[in-house]
Design a protein around this motif. Structure first.
Motif, PDB file in Angstrom:
ATOM      1  N   ILE A 289      -7.744   7.184   3.728  1.00 15.26           N
ATOM      2  CA  ILE A 289      -6.905   7.756   2.533  1.00 15.26           C
ATOM      3  C   ILE A 289      -6.292   9.048   2.827  1.00 15.26           C
ATOM      4  O   ILE A 289      -6.731  10.064   3.465  1.00 15.26           O
ATOM      5  CB  ILE A 289      -7.792   8.056   1.249  1.00 15.26           C
ATOM      6  CG1 ILE A 289      -8.786   6.825   0.984  1.00 15.26           C
ATOM      7  CG2 ILE A 289      -7.148   8.523  -0.055  1.00 15.26           C
ATOM      8  CD1 ILE A 289      -9.706   6.849   0.015  1.00 15.26           C
ATOM      9  N   ASN A 307       2.175   7.141   4.915  1.00 13.07           N
ATOM     10  CA  ASN A 307       2.551   5.854   4.475  1.00 13.07           C
ATOM     11  C   ASN A 307       2.969   5.054   5.692  1.00 13.07           C
ATOM     12  O   ASN A 307       2.920   4.039   5.689  1.00 13.07           O
ATOM     13  CB  ASN A 307       3.641   6.188   3.598  1.00 13.07           C
ATOM     14  CG  ASN A 307       3.055   6.754   2.005  1.00 13.07           C
ATOM     15  OD1 ASN A 307       3.945   6.926   1.140  1.00 13.07           O
ATOM     16  ND2 ASN A 307       2.049   6.862   1.993  1.00 13.07           N
ATOM     17  N   PRO A 312      -2.587   4.730   2.138  1.00 16.43           N
ATOM     18  CA  PRO A 312      -2.217   5.127   0.765  1.00 16.43           C
ATOM     19  C   PRO A 312      -2.520   6.507   0.577  1.00 16.43           C
ATOM     20  O   PRO A 312      -3.551   7.265   1.050  1.00 16.43           O
ATOM     21  CB  PRO A 312      -3.234   4.199   0.061  1.00 16.43           C
ATOM     22  CG  PRO A 312      -4.460   3.956   0.985  1.00 16.43           C
ATOM     23  CD  PRO A 312      -3.977   3.880   2.373  1.00 16.43           C
ATOM     24  N   ILE A 326       5.757   8.561  -3.592  1.00 12.97           N
ATOM     25  CA  ILE A 326       4.503   7.503  -3.705  1.00 12.97           C
ATOM     26  C   ILE A 326       4.570   6.583  -5.055  1.00 12.97           C
ATOM     27  O   ILE A 326       5.246   7.035  -6.157  1.00 12.97           O
ATOM     28  CB  ILE A 326       3.147   8.352  -4.566  1.00 12.97           C
ATOM     29  CG1 ILE A 326       2.447   9.419  -3.347  1.00 12.97           C
ATOM     30  CG2 ILE A 326       2.085   7.603  -4.711  1.00 12.97           C
ATOM     31  CD1 ILE A 326       1.552  10.261  -3.423  1.00 12.97           C
ATOM     32  N   ASN A 329       0.335   3.018  -8.368  1.00 14.69           N
ATOM     33  CA  ASN A 329      -0.449   1.812  -8.326  1.00 14.69           C
ATOM     34  C   ASN A 329       0.236   0.784  -7.268  1.00 14.69           C
ATOM     35  O   ASN A 329      -0.128  -0.360  -7.323  1.00 14.69           O
ATOM     36  CB  ASN A 329      -0.295   1.083  -9.769  1.00 14.69           C
ATOM     37  CG  ASN A 329      -1.055   1.935 -10.825  1.00 14.69           C
ATOM     38  OD1 ASN A 329      -2.095   2.656 -10.734  1.00 14.69           O
ATOM     39  ND2 ASN A 329      -0.324   2.194 -11.985  1.00 14.69           N
ATOM     40  N   THR A 331       1.858   1.908  -3.674  1.00 11.17           N
ATOM     41  CA  THR A 331       1.476   2.656  -2.461  1.00 11.17           C
ATOM     42  C   THR A 331       0.398   3.684  -2.344  1.00 11.17           C
ATOM     43  O   THR A 331       0.228   4.467  -1.692  1.00 11.17           O
ATOM     44  CB  THR A 331       2.819   3.013  -1.737  1.00 11.17           C
ATOM     45  OG1 THR A 331       3.096   4.246  -2.812  1.00 11.17           O
ATOM     46  CG2 THR A 331       3.888   1.995  -1.943  1.00 11.17           C
ATOM     47  N   GLY A 332       0.020   4.036  -3.700  1.00 11.86           N
ATOM     48  CA  GLY A 332      -0.823   5.029  -3.765  1.00 11.86           C
ATOM     49  C   GLY A 332      -1.065   5.300  -5.324  1.00 11.86           C
ATOM     50  O   GLY A 332      -0.882   4.386  -6.066  1.00 11.86           O
ATOM     51  N   LEU A 348     -10.259   4.649  -4.677  1.00 14.69           N
ATOM     52  CA  LEU A 348      -9.751   3.968  -3.404  1.00 14.69           C
ATOM     53  C   LEU A 348     -11.140   4.047  -2.416  1.00 14.69           C
ATOM     54  O   LEU A 348     -11.100   3.169  -1.655  1.00 14.69           O
ATOM     55  CB  LEU A 348      -8.824   4.919  -2.938  1.00 14.69           C
ATOM     56  CG  LEU A 348      -7.525   4.675  -3.282  1.00 14.69           C
ATOM     57  CD1 LEU A 348      -6.297   5.797  -2.940  1.00 14.69           C
ATOM     58  CD2 LEU A 348      -6.976   3.227  -3.027  1.00 14.69           C
ATOM     59  N   ARG A 355      -7.368  -0.292  -1.018  1.00 18.22           N
ATOM     60  CA  ARG A 355      -6.667   0.623  -0.154  1.00 18.22           C
ATOM     61  C   ARG A 355      -5.938   0.030   0.715  1.00 18.22           C
ATOM     62  O   ARG A 355      -5.075   0.471   1.461  1.00 18.22           O
ATOM     63  CB  ARG A 355      -7.460   1.788   0.297  1.00 18.22           C
ATOM     64  CG  ARG A 355      -8.791   1.502   1.069  1.00 18.22           C
ATOM     65  CD  ARG A 355      -9.575   2.772   1.523  1.00 18.22           C
ATOM     66  NE  ARG A 355     -10.718   2.184   2.572  1.00 18.22           N
ATOM     67  CZ  ARG A 355     -11.881   2.181   2.063  1.00 18.22           C
ATOM     68  NH1 ARG A 355     -12.282   2.131   0.884  1.00 18.22           N
ATOM     69  NH2 ARG A 355     -12.965   1.518   3.123  1.00 18.22           N
ATOM     70  N   MET A 358      -2.715  -1.314  -0.693  1.00  9.44           N
ATOM     71  CA  MET A 358      -1.771  -0.377  -0.722  1.00  9.44           C
ATOM     72  C   MET A 358      -1.469   0.692   0.599  1.00  9.44           C
ATOM     73  O   MET A 358      -0.019   0.694   0.478  1.00  9.44           O
ATOM     74  CB  MET A 358      -2.501   0.995  -1.863  1.00  9.44           C
ATOM     75  CG  MET A 358      -2.641   0.637  -3.158  1.00  9.44           C
ATOM     76  SD  MET A 358      -3.471   2.098  -4.152  1.00  9.44           S
ATOM     77  CE  MET A 358      -2.914   1.472  -5.741  1.00  9.44           C
ATOM     78  N   GLY A 359      -2.161   0.415   1.435  1.00  7.99           N
ATOM     79  CA  GLY A 359      -1.692   0.855   2.557  1.00  7.99           C
ATOM     80  C   GLY A 359      -0.581   0.152   3.235  1.00  7.99           C
ATOM     81  O   GLY A 359       0.386   0.633   3.915  1.00  7.99           O
ATOM     82  N   ALA A 362       2.636   0.779   1.201  1.00  2.00           N
ATOM     83  CA  ALA A 362       3.173   2.332   1.765  1.00  2.00           C
ATOM     84  C   ALA A 362       3.835   1.864   3.019  1.00  2.00           C
ATOM     85  O   ALA A 362       4.988   2.726   3.299  1.00  2.00           O
ATOM     86  CB  ALA A 362       1.899   3.099   1.859  1.00  2.00           C
TER      87      ALA A 362
END
Length: 393
Positions: A289, A307, A312, A326, A329, A331-332, A348, A355, A358-359, A362
């Motif tokens: 994170i 990113n 994320p 960002i 909700n 990419t983070g 996260l 995560r 989202m990662g 990103a």
């Protein structure tokens, strides 16, 4: 094309900061494609750049060190500030004249086709050197609020003399137009792409999971203590997590405040200051994170690097640039306050699937900042301005 790139608003060319990196990267990029590039800065004699220029870049350290204006000019400046007088800043004028004289001694300015200015000090120098006869591109490397909005009325008038101002975020265009009377364009910074198979492996089981912060140890802008407090509030629930933070200490008192807080509250020694990093991408590859509690940014290089690595991030919805990079909700998380920062951080930390998802998002989102796209925009802009200037002669 002969390009002069001026950068006079930095503490030292030996600094690890983002503006120095972009300064060197731009010079190398244009030199590599065949342009003649003069990279001009002012530092103490003999100071070596932290980032490496290509051999073909014409590196020019004016070597004047810190320019000290006569005391009478400083007194006039402080009186004008105190009385809110819109009069000439003779300290700025004195320093500008010294820089211009030194440049004339080192470069035949008649050879220059276009000038790129990295901050307002360079704008003053370029305007005086070329007096409207050469296209000048000014860059804004931070938020509009922290740079252009803080200029005095006379300084904004000076800024309006340049051919075009470049800003780093789409929303910055209209903000800048309200403050200065010249053309404004949006070109972001380059984010080095990371191949899909080299991103951080967020799905892996680990003995220790890591939250990372990279940035100056600075109370007003970077604010790492916010993330440290959030983490330590929940750290007892996550004994296999650590928070690592990196960056130069530019605020010694603030670092002492961080040290004292962690001494009292970091019971299991999960918060670790790691100093300055020479290899941020390697660190990010081993990150789960990315915490980014900045109050404002112009772009946020470390955020986009995280990113790009598929990590994320959590930042503040009120922070310029951060709130555009960002995607909330996706990419983070963008949060409204420190309480929500803690809540989203815990969310996260306890949800590997979230995560990881989202990662990946990103990582894909950084495609728009690829070198081909960004440097292509710069080449197009500079070529257009040079061509128009030659036609107008």
């Amino acid at each position: 094309m002969n390009i002069a790139i001026l950068c006079f608003g930095i503490a030292s060319i030996s600094s690890v900061s983002g503006i120095e990196k972009v300064f060197v990267d731009m010079a190398n990029q244009f030199a590599q494609k065949g342009d003649t590039v003069y990279s001009v800065w002012n530092d103490e004699p003999g100071i070596a750049p932290y980032y490496s220029f290509l051999p073909q870049v014409r590196q020019i350290n004016l070597g004047l060190g810190k320019i000290k204006a006569p005391m009478r000019y400083k007194i006039l400046r402080e009186v004008a500030k105190g009385l809110h007088l819109n009069i000439t800043n003779y300290v700025d004028k004195y320093k500008t004249e010294r820089l211009c004289q030194s440049i004339r001694n080192k470069i035949d300015i008649s050879d220059i086709d276009i000038v790129v200015c990295y901050e307002f000090n360079s704008v003053m120098v370029a305007n005086k050197l070329f007096n409207g006869k050469m296209p000048i591109v000014a860059m804004c490397h931070n938020s509009i609020e922290s740079q252009i909005a803080t200029l005095t009325p006379l300084q904004r008038k000076e800024a309006s003399k340049v051919t075009i101002y470049q800003v780093l975020m789409p929303s910055f265009v209209n903000k800048a137009r309200k403050l200065i009377d010249t053309k404004i364009c949006y070109i972001p910074n380059v984010v080095k792409p990371v191949p899909d198979n080299e991103t951080a492996d967020l799905a892996a089981d680990k003995k220790i999971y890591k939250i990372t912060m990279i940035g100056r140890i600075d109370k007003n802008q970077k604010r790492p203590l916010i993330a440290i407090k959030s983490f330590l509030e929940i750290a007892s629930r996550f004994r296999n997590w650590e928070l690592h933070f990196y960056g130069p200490i530019t605020d010694q008192q603030y670092k002492k405040e961080i040290d004292e807080y962690t001494r009292v509250y970091d019971i299991h020694h999960q918060v670790i200051y790691k100093g300055i990093t020479n290899n941020p991408m390697n660190i990010l590859h081993n990150t789960d994170i990315f915490a980014f509690p900045s109050a404002y940014e112009g772009f946020g290089l470390s955020l986009t690097e995280a990113n790009s690595m598929g990590v994320p991030a959590i930042g503040f919805a009120t922070a310029p640039a951060v709130n555009e990079i960002i995607k909330n909700n996706i990419t983070g998380f963008l949060v409204e306050d420190e309480k929500e920062f803690t809540e989203k951080l815990a969310m996260l930390m306890e949800n590997k699937v979230l995560r990881t998802q989202m990662g990946k998002a990103a990582h894909r989102a950084m495609d728009e900042y690829s070198p081909n796209i960004v440097w292509g925009k710069w080449s197009q802009l500079l070529n257009k301005l040079v061509t128009e200037n030659k036609k107008g002669r």
